[in-house]
Structures are given as structure tokens and as C-alpha cells.
Design a protein around this motif. Structure first.
Motif, short mmCIF file in Angstrom:
data_model
loop_
_atom_site.label_atom_id
_atom_site.label_comp_id
_atom_site.label_asym_id
_atom_site.label_seq_id
_atom_site.Cartn_x
_atom_site.Cartn_y
_atom_site.Cartn_z
N VAL A 1 -7.32 11.45 -2.31
CA VAL A 1 -6.50 11.93 -3.43
C VAL A 1 -5.19 11.17 -3.49
O VAL A 1 -4.71 10.80 -4.57
CB VAL A 1 -6.25 13.46 -3.30
N ASP A 2 -4.58 10.90 -2.34
CA ASP A 2 -3.34 10.12 -2.32
C ASP A 2 -3.58 8.70 -2.81
O ASP A 2 -2.74 8.12 -3.51
CB ASP A 2 -2.76 10.10 -0.90
N ARG A 3 -4.74 8.14 -2.46
CA ARG A 3 -5.06 6.80 -2.95
C ARG A 3 -5.19 6.81 -4.48
O ARG A 3 -4.74 5.88 -5.16
CB ARG A 3 -6.36 6.30 -2.30
N GLN A 4 -5.79 7.87 -5.01
CA GLN A 4 -5.93 8.00 -6.46
C GLN A 4 -4.58 8.08 -7.15
O GLN A 4 -4.33 7.40 -8.16
CB GLN A 4 -6.75 9.25 -6.80
N VAL A 5 -3.67 8.89 -6.59
CA VAL A 5 -2.33 9.04 -7.17
C VAL A 5 -1.57 7.72 -7.10
O VAL A 5 -0.88 7.32 -8.05
CB VAL A 5 -1.55 10.16 -6.45
N ALA A 6 -1.70 7.01 -5.98
CA ALA A 6 -1.01 5.73 -5.82
C ALA A 6 -1.55 4.69 -6.80
O ALA A 6 -0.80 3.88 -7.35
CB ALA A 6 -1.14 5.24 -4.38
N GLU A 7 -2.86 4.68 -7.00
CA GLU A 7 -3.47 3.70 -7.90
C GLU A 7 -3.06 3.94 -9.35
O GLU A 7 -2.77 2.99 -10.09
CB GLU A 7 -4.99 3.76 -7.79
N SER A 8 -3.02 5.20 -9.77
CA SER A 8 -2.72 5.53 -11.16
C SER A 8 -1.22 5.53 -11.45
O SER A 8 -0.80 5.33 -12.58
CB SER A 8 -3.31 6.89 -11.53
N GLY A 9 -0.42 5.78 -10.41
CA GLY A 9 1.02 5.90 -10.62
C GLY A 9 1.40 7.23 -11.24
O GLY A 9 2.55 7.42 -11.64
N GLU A 10 0.45 8.15 -11.34
CA GLU A 10 0.70 9.46 -11.93
C GLU A 10 0.17 10.55 -11.02
O GLU A 10 -0.93 10.44 -10.47
CB GLU A 10 0.03 9.57 -13.30
N GLY A 11 0.97 11.62 -10.87
CA GLY A 11 0.54 12.74 -10.07
C GLY A 11 -0.52 13.57 -10.76
O GLY A 11 -0.75 13.43 -11.97
#
Length: 212
Positions: free
Chosen positions: A37-47
Motif C-alpha cells: 500500500v505504501d508503494r502504491q501511495v508513493a507511486e501515485s503521489g496521492e494518499g
């Protein structure tokens, strides 16, 4: 130990030892994070709901939104523990480590700064120490430590030795403080005594330049 940093509106409450992430944490590559989930947030730049930043959980407490951050070694991938030997600069809001053969250690002495997470070591603020310890370094280069200004971070797991090699600088005299104030006024980057008192109410500024 669950060590959290909690934000509620404009009030900041720090519990235990904190590994702090800011908006610049997205400079840390997505593959550095342990949780998908943290990787997803980091990739998108959005929480996403309940996860505003990498390694952060947002919950409601007494009607206020509270964001809790995990310790760094529970958040990003770390290399295996090894023995380290070098210099540790213990500054106010700074904790820089320079591995041997470095003979000096300050903010501008190296390009890739290393923040030392010293939960198990204590030192005088402003002093330089020669240290030896067992610790783990972040696997990926990113934004770590205070204000995300360090390229890597090392967590101290077991101190071995610690020796002061440079004492903290003496406090400024009033003449030196006045000269520094004049310098920063010319540069246009002064912080007023009033603002310092607001930020650090426990400190005594009575011997410094008048409240400009």
C-alpha cells in the motif's frame, strides 16, 4: 515498541523516538517501502483513505484526524546489520554519520548525507563523536531524517564504543549574537526573537539582541 508521531490540527505531539516523513518522502523510490500500500501511495503521489502518506495511518481521535507514522525500520527496507565505525555529529535537529575514513563530519562535508537514528546512544548537542556500533542502513537512497535532508539512514541496534572528539561550541556572547543578527538582517533571513520565543518557549533569550 510502537513509536508514533501524532498530528492533530496545528498541534504536534511527539511520542517516543520518531522517524519523520514529510511530503518530500515521495522522493524515496516506491520499491523502498515494505508495505504494498505504501508503494502504491508513493507511486501515485496521492494518499488513499486512511493512508495519506507512505507508512502513515490516519485515524479519528476525539473528533480530530490523527496521523501516526511508523518507525523507519518498520517502514522501508533495510540492509542486514553490520558493524560501523566513523564520526557522529550530534547537532540540534541534526544527527549526521560519516563512515571511516572520513576525518570531518558536518552538513556540507559529504554529498550523500547519512542520518543516524540513535535511539540507544545519547550525546551532548553540538558535539562530534567517534563511534562504533552494529546497525542497519536503508537499502534504497531517498529522503530520510529531519526534513528529509539525508540520502540514507542508519538505525543503531547495538552501540559498541563512543568517544567525544570535539566538544560542543561555547554559547554566543551578546556581541557575537548581535553580529550574527546584523549578518542575517543583511541577508534577509532573520528569525525574530519573538518568533524564537514562540517556537522555543523554554529557552532564555534575555541576553540576546532586543526584540527586533
Amino acid at each position: 515498541m510502537n513509536m508514533l508521531q501524532k498530528f492533530s490540527g496545528a498541534l504536534v505531539v511527539i511520542v517516543g523516538v520518531v522517524s519523520c516523513f514529510t511530503a518530500s518522502a515521495q522522493e524515496t523510490p516506491p520499491e523502498a517501502y515494505i508495505d504494498p500500500v505504501d508503494r502504491q501511495v508513493a507511486e501515485s503521489g496521492e494518499g488513499i483513505a486512511g493512508r495519506p502518506y507512505p507508512c502513515a495511518v490516519e485515524e479519528m481521535e476525539d473528533g480530530d484526524a490523527v496521523i501516526s507514522f511508523l518507525p523507519i525500520d518498520e517502514c522501508v527496507k533495510m540492509l542486514p546489520a553490520e558493524e560501523w565505525h566513523g564520526l557522529w555529529r550530534n547537532d540540534f535537529e541534526g544527527s549526521q554519520f560519516c563512515a571511516r575514513p572520513a576525518e570531518m563530519c558536518h552538513f556540507d562535508s559529504v554529498e550523500d548525507r547519512v542520518w543516524l537514528e540513535t535511539r540507544l546512544m545519547q550525546g551532548e548537542v553540538g558535539a562530534l563523536y567517534e563511534v562504533r556500533f552494529i546497525g542497519r542502513r536503508t537499502m534504497f537512497k531517498g529522503s530520510y531524517g529531519h526534513m528529509g535532508a539525508s540520502a540514507h539512514l542508519i538505525v543503531v541496534d547495538r552501540p559498541i564504543s563512543m568517544k567525544m572528539v570535539e566538544a560542543p561550541p561555547p554559547p554566543m556572547s551578546k556581541a557575537e549574537a548581535d553580529a550574527e543578527w546584523d549578518r542575517c538582517e543583511r541577508a534577509g533571513n532573520c528569525i525574530s526573537i519573538k518568533e524564537l520565543k514562540r517556537l522555543h518557549p523554554a529557552l532564555d533569550f534575555s541576553g540576546t539582541t532586543a526584540n527586533r
